[in-house]
Motif scaffolding. Structure first.
Motif, short mmCIF file in Angstrom:
data_model
loop_
_atom_site.label_atom_id
_atom_site.label_comp_id
_atom_site.label_asym_id
_atom_site.label_seq_id
_atom_site.Cartn_x
_atom_site.Cartn_y
_atom_site.Cartn_z
N LEU A 1 0.85 -1.18 0.00
CA LEU A 1 0.00 0.00 0.00
C LEU A 1 0.89 1.23 0.00
O LEU A 1 1.76 1.37 0.87
N ALA A 2 0.70 2.12 -0.97
CA ALA A 2 1.54 3.31 -1.07
C ALA A 2 0.67 4.51 -1.44
O ALA A 2 -0.33 4.38 -2.16
N LEU A 3 1.06 5.67 -0.95
CA LEU A 3 0.34 6.89 -1.29
C LEU A 3 0.54 7.21 -2.77
O LEU A 3 1.63 7.06 -3.32
N THR A 4 -0.54 7.68 -3.40
CA THR A 4 -0.44 8.19 -4.76
C THR A 4 0.21 9.58 -4.71
O THR A 4 0.38 10.15 -3.63
N PRO A 5 0.58 10.16 -5.84
CA PRO A 5 1.13 11.52 -5.81
C PRO A 5 0.22 12.51 -5.09
O PRO A 5 0.69 13.37 -4.32
N GLU A 6 -1.11 12.41 -5.30
CA GLU A 6 -2.01 13.32 -4.61
C GLU A 6 -2.10 12.97 -3.13
O GLU A 6 -2.20 13.85 -2.27
N GLY A 7 -2.05 11.68 -2.82
CA GLY A 7 -2.04 11.28 -1.41
C GLY A 7 -0.80 11.79 -0.70
O GLY A 7 -0.87 12.23 0.45
N MET A 8 0.34 11.78 -1.39
CA MET A 8 1.56 12.31 -0.79
C MET A 8 1.44 13.81 -0.55
O MET A 8 1.92 14.33 0.46
N ALA A 9 0.79 14.52 -1.47
CA ALA A 9 0.58 15.95 -1.28
C ALA A 9 -0.26 16.23 -0.03
O ALA A 9 -0.11 17.27 0.61
N TRP A 10 -1.15 15.29 0.32
CA TRP A 10 -2.02 15.43 1.48
C TRP A 10 -1.52 14.61 2.66
O TRP A 10 -2.29 14.28 3.57
N ALA A 11 -0.24 14.28 2.70
CA ALA A 11 0.29 13.39 3.74
C ALA A 11 0.07 13.93 5.14
O ALA A 11 -0.11 13.17 6.09
N ASP A 12 0.08 15.27 5.30
CA ASP A 12 -0.14 15.85 6.63
C ASP A 12 -1.59 15.77 7.06
O ASP A 12 -1.92 16.09 8.21
#
Length: 465
Positions: free
Chosen positions: A433-444
């Motif tokens: 399971l890995a964050l998508t690019p948009e998920g990484m942008a919303w990591a906080d």
């Protein structure tokens, strides 16, 4: 070696999911739980008992130096500005007393003790003079038993304190990573962030660090400063890249209570969020095109650069929490499987000074017990593990999670998983399971979704000081 008996893992407590994220910038999650969830123990456990079940040949040593030459407008770290020589001298004296007590507690089991990892943080460790830095290194080596020449060892510095004599001490003692907080190469932006510095001073400091030949040079930059645009952010990005750093960290600006910028940021929350997201994406793409790889929301490492190694070879991550971390100094945290512990914590200047004074006056015997702490259980250990892996670009291997905790990830975190997959913030591929690019942008915003109700309640009842 003594066989470590795993701690019992109770049934995982169910809870309702966190509210739908309203902002990409809810909270920077660098360790779980946050220090605001810690509480004073009436009769804390002995350190010798706490460390009796831990692996001792793969420890990490963290020393917190709570001093800076100035407090930046965005800073809510535990630090004091302008401490006089008698305070830093007495601090080091107390730190040595604490180190002796801690070393005895670790030695109680009679086994080999090793520190493959070490870090000086703060505050600004290089606020200490060259002679004081030498004494600090001596405490780590001669009292704690760390071999700094062979350890992977990181130190934080600032443009104003990266003087030639201090850098010479760190280079001679074997520091492998120097991280310098530049934030912006544009003087006007630095002033807007209440960080009075000149680019000329920054460049001189970087020249010293580069000449010293540390294996890893890290440069910190901030985005979201009032008036900052892609054009001005590019100036700082290109200025940083000109020094060919092995790492660049991009931090979103946060304005927190009791800080210099509190109440001064003019943008509406919606406009500010849009600005930060836009600048994040610009900075990310700029660094990727310049030959860097993204390892977390904030961390960009030059392709081909060897990461600062950890004990199992997987590399140091932005999420710097790990079992087996031994903390020294007021504000330092220590992590065992059963308990996370530290000292009292505050942000407001009067309270910080009081806590430092209290630390200096602490009777030696009091260091034998953990005092401000958070007790971990099976559920909290699961959450910590998820945050350690899911917020990194390598993601979380479901099989590893289930082998470690003997429960199914999809059962333990069904609501969070459904929410992240529904937003296309998470992808599942080949069991990871890995964050998508948009998920990484919303990591906080993703990180706080995994906080337990217990941690949220403790943090909400904490009174900012």
């Amino acid at each position: 070696m003594t066989t470590t008996v795993p701690l019992p893992v109770p049934a995982f407590p169910r809870r309702l999911p966190a509210a739908e994220p309203q902002t990409p910038y809810e909270q920077y999650v660098y360790a779980y739980p946050h220090q605001k969830a810690y509480r004073l123990l009436e009769d804390g456990p002995l350190l010798s008992d706490l460390w009796s079940a831990e692996r001792l040949d793969a420890l990490s040593l963290y020393v917190h130096v709570p001093f800076c030459e100035m407090r930046c407008g965005f800073c809510n770290l535990f630090t004091r500005t302008g401490a006089p020589e008698d305070v830093t001298r007495d601090f080091l004296g107390t730190l040595e007393r604490q180190a002796r007590v801690t070393r005895r507690a670790l030695e109680a089991r009679g086994e080999e003790i090793r520190f493959p990892l070490a870090a000086f943080g703060g505050g600004t460790p290089t606020y200490l003079t060259a002679a004081e830095l030498t004494r600090l290194c001596d405490i780590c080596e001669h009292v704690m038993g760390a071999d700094l020449k062979t350890s992977s060892w990181s130190v934080e510095t600032s443009p104003a304190t990266a003087t030639a004599d201090r850098i010479a001490v760190l280079a001679e003692r074997g520091a492998t990573r120097l991280s310098i907080g530049v934030q912006s190469f544009i003087d006007e932006e630095a002033r807007a962030a209440v960080r009075p510095q000149k680019r000329e001073e920054v460049e001189v400091a970087l020249a010293r660090l580069k000449a010293a030949g540390f294996p890893i040079l890290n440069i910190d930059l901030i985005y979201g400063i009032e008036g900052q645009t892609e054009r001005t952010f590019k100036v700082s990005l290109d200025a940083a890249l000109a020094w060919e750093p092995e790492e660049v960290y991009l931090y979103p600006l946060y304005v927190r209570p009791l800080t210099g910028l509190s109440g001064r940021h003019a943008a509406t929350p919606e406009d500010w969020n849009e600005q930060r997201l836009r600048l994040y994406r610009y900075g990310r793409d700029h660094l990727l095109s310049a030959g860097y790889e993204q390892t977390s929301m904030r961390v960009f490492r030059r392709v081909g650069t060897a990461a600062l190694e950890d004990t199992d070879g997987s590399g140091i991550s932005e999420y710097n929490q790990q079992a087996g971390m031994v903390g020294l100094g007021v504000g330092a945290r220590s992590f065992t499987g059963e308990l996370h512990y530290t000292t009292d914590y505050a942000v407001a200047v009067p309270e910080v000074r009081r806590i430092i004074d209290d630390y200096i006056a602490t009777p030696t015997a009091r260091f034998e017990r953990a005092r401000w702490a958070f007790r971990m259980d099976g559920g909290e250990r699961r959450r910590m593990y998820v945050l350690q892996h899911l917020l990194e670009s390598t993601g979380l291997r479901v099989a590893d999670y289930e082998r470690r905790f003997t429960t199914r990830f999809k059962d333990d975190f069904a609501r969070e998983l459904d929410a992240l997959l529904g937003k296309n913030w998470l992808r599942e591929q080949a069991g990871t399971l890995a964050l998508t690019p948009e998920g990484m942008a919303w990591a906080d915003a993703v990180g706080p979704m995994f906080f337990s109700s217990r941690v949220r309640d403790e943090m909400s009842s904490y009174r900012d000081r």
